[in-house]
Design an enzyme around this catalytic site. Sequence first.
Site, PDB file in Angstrom:
ATOM      1  N   ARG A  78       4.636 -39.028 -24.496  1.00 55.91           N
ATOM      2  CA  ARG A  78       3.332 -38.606 -23.964  1.00 55.91           C
ATOM      3  C   ARG A  78       2.444 -38.099 -25.098  1.00 55.91           C
ATOM      4  O   ARG A  78       1.255 -38.441 -25.170  1.00 55.91           O
ATOM      5  CB  ARG A  78       3.539 -37.508 -22.911  1.00 55.91           C
ATOM      6  CG  ARG A  78       2.264 -36.875 -22.353  1.00 55.91           C
ATOM      7  CD  ARG A  78       1.458 -37.842 -21.544  1.00 55.91           C
ATOM      8  NE  ARG A  78       0.402 -37.166 -20.789  1.00 55.91           N
ATOM      9  CZ  ARG A  78      -0.641 -37.783 -20.262  1.00 55.91           C
ATOM     10  NH1 ARG A  78      -0.771 -39.101 -20.402  1.00 55.91           N
ATOM     11  NH2 ARG A  78      -1.545 -37.108 -19.595  1.00 55.91           N
ATOM     12  N   CYS A 130       0.845 -32.733  -3.933  1.00 59.42           N
ATOM     13  CA  CYS A 130       0.227 -31.519  -3.383  1.00 59.42           C
ATOM     14  C   CYS A 130       0.444 -31.378  -1.881  1.00 59.42           C
ATOM     15  O   CYS A 130       1.266 -30.590  -1.431  1.00 59.42           O
ATOM     16  CB  CYS A 130      -1.262 -31.509  -3.717  1.00 59.42           C
ATOM     17  SG  CYS A 130      -1.614 -31.333  -5.478  1.00 59.42           S
ATOM     18  N   ARG A 187       3.891 -40.149  -7.587  1.00 60.30           N
ATOM     19  CA  ARG A 187       4.699 -38.972  -7.270  1.00 60.30           C
ATOM     20  C   ARG A 187       4.737 -38.732  -5.761  1.00 60.30           C
ATOM     21  O   ARG A 187       3.704 -38.641  -5.112  1.00 60.30           O
ATOM     22  CB  ARG A 187       4.142 -37.728  -7.974  1.00 60.30           C
ATOM     23  CG  ARG A 187       4.235 -37.760  -9.480  1.00 60.30           C
ATOM     24  CD  ARG A 187       3.557 -36.543 -10.089  1.00 60.30           C
ATOM     25  NE  ARG A 187       2.137 -36.500  -9.790  1.00 60.30           N
ATOM     26  CZ  ARG A 187       1.341 -35.462 -10.079  1.00 60.30           C
ATOM     27  NH1 ARG A 187       1.842 -34.389 -10.643  1.00 60.30           N
ATOM     28  NH2 ARG A 187       0.063 -35.504  -9.781  1.00 60.30           N
TER      29      ARG A 187
END
Length: 424
Positions: free
Chosen positions: A39, A260, A331
């Site tokens: 990353r 979330c 995700r």
Amino acid sequence: MELKELKLAIIGLGYVGLPLAVEFGKIRDVIGFDINSKRIDQLKSGSDSTLETTYEELQQAKLLTYSTNLDDLKSANCFIITVPTPIDEHKRPDLTPLIKASETVAKVMKKNDIVIYESTVYPGATEEDCVPVLEQHSGLKFNQDFYCGYSPERINPGDKAHRITNIMKVTSGSTPEIADLVDSLYNEIITAGTHKAQSIKVAEAAKVIENTQRDINIALINELAIIFNKIGIDTEAVLEAAGSKWNFLPFRPGLVGGHCIGVDSYYLTHKAQEIGYNPQVILAGRHINDTMGTYVVSQMVKAMIKKSGQIEGAKVLIMGLTFKENCPDIRNTRVIDIIDGLEEYKCSVDVYDPWVNKIEAKQEYGISLIDQPQIGDYDGVVLSVSHNEFRAMGVKTIRTFMKDRGVLYDLKYVLDLSGVDLRL
């Protein structure tokens, strides 16, 4: 400590940390730290696989440097932790990334340093779970030798209109003076302004109920969609009619995934149960949303059997793997529930998503994405994500992927009702 004396380090450079680091990096020195060396190499080359920042934006952050080296953090005195807070297989909060990040920061903390958390947690997590870790590994005393703040992230992946700078930011601190300092720090980059909460616990609670409220509202619409399907009326038509009233909330049915909304409610219910209260409405909403994939599969299977007379060996195309449209984020995507469900019925499932990295899909879910759907190859198509590319195809193109007796299920109201066989 004065505002001008703060030397920032941002821990975790994902969907939340990188945009934050970039904005601060335009005006002050910032160390962007991540344990993922690939990353860091990617960001140094000016590329962001999350697509939350562009090459031009990365170049504008001239005061931002990247590192995986713990020693580089020693020059900082204000650490902002932006790591994920997932749930485990039992739907319980998994604070492992948060605890490990706290341990990392504690190893380089000095007297008077400040640690600010942005990760979504239940009320009390910062002071009850993270602070003891900071104390243990640093040897410093909370609110005497070091201080904490909490400013929950409000990043909306893939949203190019609502960016970090134009979304109001909630801030808080472990003392009144630190609360003022944290608030002033974020006001340097947040053009929409800030809301200084009364305490860290209030700020934590505010964040977790933002997503819980959305979760419950979507669950209500999902349940209504199931009812309307049984009655035989179109859910979108009902919502459009009801939406003509000024105060009707414009929620739509669908799969509730992502890092979330599909997760945060479990943080709140965990805390509630810990203090002896069994939350009923929140868990009921979670149950409805968690089972929508199963409902979609049952509807699809019934329709395919009715049209072609069989399901075992049928070939189904899933269009979209991400948890939402026009972003590469997979995700906690609930599309996986549809894939798994259809495979349990012995269907052969192809998954097509031009937004998703093939290596990531394979590593995360064991899915081999196809390059392009085959013409006339599928007994069924599930349009699960409303990517712009799929909207541009239109119903005619999508139907060319199907056999004559194929079933087209539009989960996202992308296509006109007349062109589909099923909708939520």
